[in-house]
Write an enzyme that holds these catalytic residues in place. Structure first.
Site, short mmCIF file in Angstrom:
data_model
loop_
_atom_site.label_atom_id
_atom_site.label_comp_id
_atom_site.label_asym_id
_atom_site.label_seq_id
_atom_site.Cartn_x
_atom_site.Cartn_y
_atom_site.Cartn_z
N PHE A 183 -23.34 4.36 -9.19
CA PHE A 183 -24.36 4.82 -9.80
C PHE A 183 -24.61 4.12 -11.11
O PHE A 183 -23.71 3.13 -11.50
CB PHE A 183 -23.78 6.28 -10.56
N CYS A 184 -25.69 4.23 -11.92
CA CYS A 184 -26.19 3.66 -12.91
C CYS A 184 -26.98 4.25 -13.56
O CYS A 184 -27.46 5.47 -13.32
CB CYS A 184 -26.81 1.99 -12.36
N THR A 185 -27.99 3.79 -14.54
CA THR A 185 -28.95 4.56 -15.25
C THR A 185 -30.06 5.15 -14.73
O THR A 185 -30.24 6.32 -14.72
CB THR A 185 -29.44 3.44 -16.34
N ILE A 212 -28.53 8.19 -13.14
CA ILE A 212 -27.96 9.31 -14.12
C ILE A 212 -29.26 10.01 -14.69
O ILE A 212 -29.24 11.25 -14.84
CB ILE A 212 -27.17 8.56 -15.20
#
Length: 265
Positions: A183-185, A212
């Site tokens: 996961f990331c922004t 996210i």
């Protein structure tokens, strides 16, 4: 003060040619709509962060989706009191998110993904639907993780996303028998990360669809601790997608200063 400014973050991996022409098209349309933010353009696609009035932002998204390469672009929305960008910047890049690994081409086929609600269910179960242990892997830079991340998530103390391939090899044995949710922004880094891990033989790797920010939209941030760093003057967003500026020491860099030096999304 009412939140009257609409902010969007979006990316699309799609092969593009004649990048100066795309830059000019985006510049003309954002000027017409009085939008501010950043658009990165590369042969592998686009990555954008824009803000303006609701009407202007929606007009831009409608216009963009009428262009064939971007018809299916997914957009993350949030609101703010003011425009969190000083100007409109459009840049031509070698990659819209730099990994320096030329064999990874997301436009040739996406990595497997899980939506927010499936991810939340797996997190709470501690395993996927086949009973395999689930590991959350934060692919962002370390300073972003300091603002917040998922409970129990693993991260590899990256300063740049270009360090990710080497980190995978260093931690390969730790993750080979797990189901990994990267996961990331907003989804762009974890998409490339998942593809790379698939490439090196990890068979149960997924990206968190929309990152996210989409997870906050859809779940309210359950099982997430802290805030999500964003690459504009808001600095971080809480799980309700409300701005929460970083409190920095006088001698320290602000979040915006760090963002100017970092990989985005």
């Amino acid at each position: 003060m009412s939140q009257s400014v609409l902010n969007i973050a979006a990316y699309r991996f799609t092969p593009l040619s004649d990048l100066p022409l795309w830059k000019e098209r985006f510049l003309m349309r954002t000027r017409e709509l009085d939008l501010r933010g950043t658009i990165l353009v590369a042969h592998e696609g686009i990555n954008l962060f824009l803000a303006g009035t609701e009407q202007a932002v929606n007009d831009f998204v409608t216009w963009l989706r009428e262009i064939e390469p971007f018809a299916e672009i997914e957009v993350k929305y949030s609101w703010s009191d003011t425009v969190p960008f000083k100007r409109m910047k459009i840049k031509i890049k070698n990659e819209i998110i730099r990994m320096n690994h030329p064999s990874v081409h997301p436009f040739e086929g996406r990595a497997p993904s899980v939506d927010s609600h499936t991810a939340l269910r797996w997190i709470r179960q501690g395993q996927d639907d086949e009973g395999r242990p689930v590991m959350l892997l934060d692919t962002r830079n370390e300073f972003e993780i300091e603002a917040g991340t998922f409970k129990g998530a693993q991260h590899w103390h990256l300063d740049r996303f270009t360090q990710f391939p080497e980190a995978v090899h260093d931690h390969y044995d730790e993750i080979r028998d797990k189901t990994v949710i990267s996961f990331c922004t907003g989804g762009i880094r974890c998409e490339k990360a998942a593809l790379y891990m698939n490439e090196v033989g990890l068979d149960h790797v997924y990206q968190l669809e929309g990152g996210i920010l989409k997870y906050f939209e859809e779940t309210g941030g359950a099982e997430f601790e802290g805030t999500c760093f964003v690459f504009d003057e808001r600095e971080t967003l809480d799980p309700g997608l409300h701005p929460k500026p970083i409190v920095a020491h006088e001698e320290s860099e602000t979040g915006v200063d760090k963002a100017d030096k970092a990989d985005k999304t």
